[in-house]
Write a protein that holds these residues in place. Structure first.
Motif, PDB file in Angstrom:
ATOM      1  N   THR A  58       3.816  -1.546  -6.977  1.00 19.07           N
ATOM      2  CA  THR A  58       4.394  -0.211  -6.909  1.00 19.07           C
ATOM      3  C   THR A  58       3.839   0.574  -5.723  1.00 19.07           C
ATOM      4  O   THR A  58       4.553   1.364  -5.115  1.00 19.07           O
ATOM      5  N   SER A  59       2.576   0.345  -5.388  1.00 14.45           N
ATOM      6  CA  SER A  59       1.961   1.069  -4.275  1.00 14.45           C
ATOM      7  C   SER A  59       1.021   0.146  -3.519  1.00 14.45           C
ATOM      8  O   SER A  59       0.813  -1.014  -3.899  1.00 14.45           O
ATOM      9  N   ASP A  60       0.409   0.678  -2.452  1.00 13.64           N
ATOM     10  CA  ASP A  60      -0.534  -0.131  -1.689  1.00 13.64           C
ATOM     11  C   ASP A  60      -1.769  -0.496  -2.515  1.00 13.64           C
ATOM     12  O   ASP A  60      -2.491  -1.438  -2.185  1.00 13.64           O
ATOM     13  N   LYS A  61      -2.008   0.219  -3.598  1.00 16.93           N
ATOM     14  CA  LYS A  61      -3.125  -0.125  -4.474  1.00 16.93           C
ATOM     15  C   LYS A  61      -2.921  -1.459  -5.185  1.00 16.93           C
ATOM     16  O   LYS A  61      -3.876  -2.046  -5.696  1.00 16.93           O
ATOM     17  N   ASP A  62      -1.668  -1.924  -5.243  1.00 16.98           N
ATOM     18  CA  ASP A  62      -1.364  -3.178  -5.926  1.00 16.98           C
ATOM     19  C   ASP A  62      -1.453  -4.395  -5.006  1.00 16.98           C
ATOM     20  O   ASP A  62      -1.215  -5.516  -5.450  1.00 16.98           O
ATOM     21  N   THR A  80      -1.971   7.383  -0.550  1.00 16.36           N
ATOM     22  CA  THR A  80      -1.400   6.161  -1.114  1.00 16.36           C
ATOM     23  C   THR A  80       0.080   6.095  -0.783  1.00 16.36           C
ATOM     24  O   THR A  80       0.810   7.067  -0.944  1.00 16.36           O
ATOM     25  N   ARG A  81       0.520   4.941  -0.319  1.00 19.61           N
ATOM     26  CA  ARG A  81       1.942   4.714  -0.086  1.00 19.61           C
ATOM     27  C   ARG A  81       2.499   3.961  -1.281  1.00 19.61           C
ATOM     28  O   ARG A  81       1.850   3.064  -1.818  1.00 19.61           O
ATOM     29  N   GLN A  82       3.723   4.315  -1.670  1.00 15.58           N
ATOM     30  CA  GLN A  82       4.272   3.684  -2.852  1.00 15.58           C
ATOM     31  C   GLN A  82       5.789   3.627  -2.802  1.00 15.58           C
ATOM     32  O   GLN A  82       6.429   4.377  -2.060  1.00 15.58           O
ATOM     33  N   VAL A  84       9.297   4.424  -4.428  1.00 18.60           N
ATOM     34  CA  VAL A  84       9.741   5.548  -5.238  1.00 18.60           C
ATOM     35  C   VAL A  84      11.032   5.205  -5.974  1.00 18.60           C
ATOM     36  O   VAL A  84      11.105   5.323  -7.197  1.00 18.60           O
ATOM     37  N   ASP A 100      14.191   1.475   0.000  1.00 23.06           N
ATOM     38  CA  ASP A 100      13.873   2.561  -0.916  1.00 23.06           C
ATOM     39  C   ASP A 100      14.792   3.746  -0.640  1.00 23.06           C
ATOM     40  O   ASP A 100      14.717   4.375   0.416  1.00 23.06           O
ATOM     41  N   LYS A 347       7.687  -0.924  -9.997  1.00 22.69           N
ATOM     42  CA  LYS A 347       8.868  -0.831  -9.142  1.00 22.69           C
ATOM     43  C   LYS A 347       9.335  -2.178  -8.594  1.00 22.69           C
ATOM     44  O   LYS A 347      10.501  -2.349  -8.272  1.00 22.69           O
TER      45      LYS A 347
END
Length: 368
Positions: A58-62, A80-82, A84, A100, A347
């Motif tokens: 879903t985001s750069d954290k993943d 954080t980029r994600q 949407v 997106d 996402k």
């Protein structure tokens, strides 16, 4: 084996579909169950698993191992980029590209390279996309009323396809030297020369007869050289030759196995298995080459691999090696399946499809 049909509940709470053929599964009983929240295998027991949910992005954290740089780590100045509202999805050389609609951009996700960034910005309302063997990315931009081509190496805009006054594109498929674009305005498929951008023909037109459409929303160029089109308001998937000759059709409006309520993306593997998303059931059904329903995955709920307003689907083998340590020994992997969800916490879902790994299981796939 006698085929059992059970009614599917709204919002993806469908009953497990019967596995219909050798190579899909044996004659297991059918239960109305959900997969365990931590298991992530489909179909649920007692049937043998054919798909495993691997991860959601879903985001750069993943993205495992992604670093934002020393300055960002010290000052916290890198937001954080994600994703949407993701729509179209494709993979080229192990890099995932997601259209997106809310961002008006293509998000590039490179899991092996530990990268998550915006690749192409300034789009109006990007929907479906496809990528050719040369690395050219084609995006159906409903806001711009054109298909826009990008170079995945440089990010440069290469060409626009279609007259904005005449086209409402929802998806695009590359087949040879042609682009096939689903047009929701005229309920047809517009065909363009990939190199020149010139329109060279149309397929279909509004209607319910074979080869006609009512709001076509997705198109996929199958390995056998034919086209599969989600004909949304006729509640069916049609198989066509590149010249538009209808070869087969399956599905109808309903809430039972093999029917559709809000059909969306479609993808086809090398053995002719057809994956079809449904945003009403919030799952994907798999159909045999003859159009008979085989099994399903996803569904509405809070468990590993659930879907929420799924939109687009694609098949990929280039990232199998990256996921080899996540794939259960229960499966002999053939390929990955990527699904975008327009809402919910996850996402982009990534699954692996394969044969059961038990004794007597089906043959190895080409992507193994």
């Amino acid at each position: 084996m006698k085929k059992t049909t059970k009614r599917a509940r709204p919002r993806g709470r469908t009953a497990a579909l019967v596995l219909l053929a050798a190579g899909i599964a044996g004659c297991a009983s059918v239960e109305t169950k959900k997969p365990g929240p931590q298991e992530g295998f489909f179909p649920p027991p007692p049937d043998e698993p054919r798909l495993q949910f691997l991860m959601a992005v879903t985001s750069d954290k993943d993205v495992p191992g992604l670093r934002k740089g020393l300055t960002a780590a010290l000052l916290g100045d890198a937001p954080t980029r994600q994703l949407v509202r993701p729509r179209g999805v494709g993979v080229h050389d192990g890099v995932i590209y997601v259209a997106d609609g809310r961002l008006g951009a293509i998000v590039r996700i490179d899991l092996p390279g530990k990268r998550f960034d915006l690749f192409a910005e300034g789009l109006g309302n990007p929907l479906g996309l496809d990528i050719d063997d040369e690395g050219r990315l084609f995006v159906a931009d409903a806001g711009r009323s054109q298909v826009v081509a990008y170079d995945t190496e440089t990010g440069a805009v290469l060409k626009g396809y279609g007259n904005p006054d005449e086209l409402r594109p929802t998806d695009v498929a590359v087949l040879g030297d042609r682009l096939y674009v689903t047009d929701a305005k005229d309920h047809e498929i517009e065909v363009f020369d990939k190199e020149t951008g010139r329109k060279v023909g149309t397929l279909g037109g509004e209607g319910a007869e074979p080869g006609k459409f009512k709001y076509p929303v997705a198109i996929y160029a199958a390995p056998d050289g034919n086209l599969y089109v989600t004909d949304s308001m006729n509640f069916r998937v049609q198989k066509l030759t590149p010249e538009g000759e209808p070869l087969a059709s399956f599905g109808k409006l309903g809430d039972w196995t093999g029917s559709f309520t809000r059909p969306k993306g479609v993808a086809v593997d090398e053995e002719g298995l057809v994956h079809v998303l449904d945003a009403g059931f919030e799952n994907a059904q798999i159909f045999l080459p003859d159009g008979q329903p085989a099994t399903f995955y996803g569904g509405y709920g809070n468990f590993a691999g659930h879907m929420y307003l799924p939109f687009e689907i694609t098949i990929d083998r280039s990232l199998l090696g990256y996921f080899k340590h996540r794939i259960s020994p229960k499966l002999k992997p053939k390929y990955l399946v990527l699904v975008t969800n327009q809402s919910g916490p996850h996402k982009l879902n990534i699954y692996v499809f394969g044969d059961p790994a038990g004794e007597g299981a089906g043959r190895e796939g080409k992507g193994s």
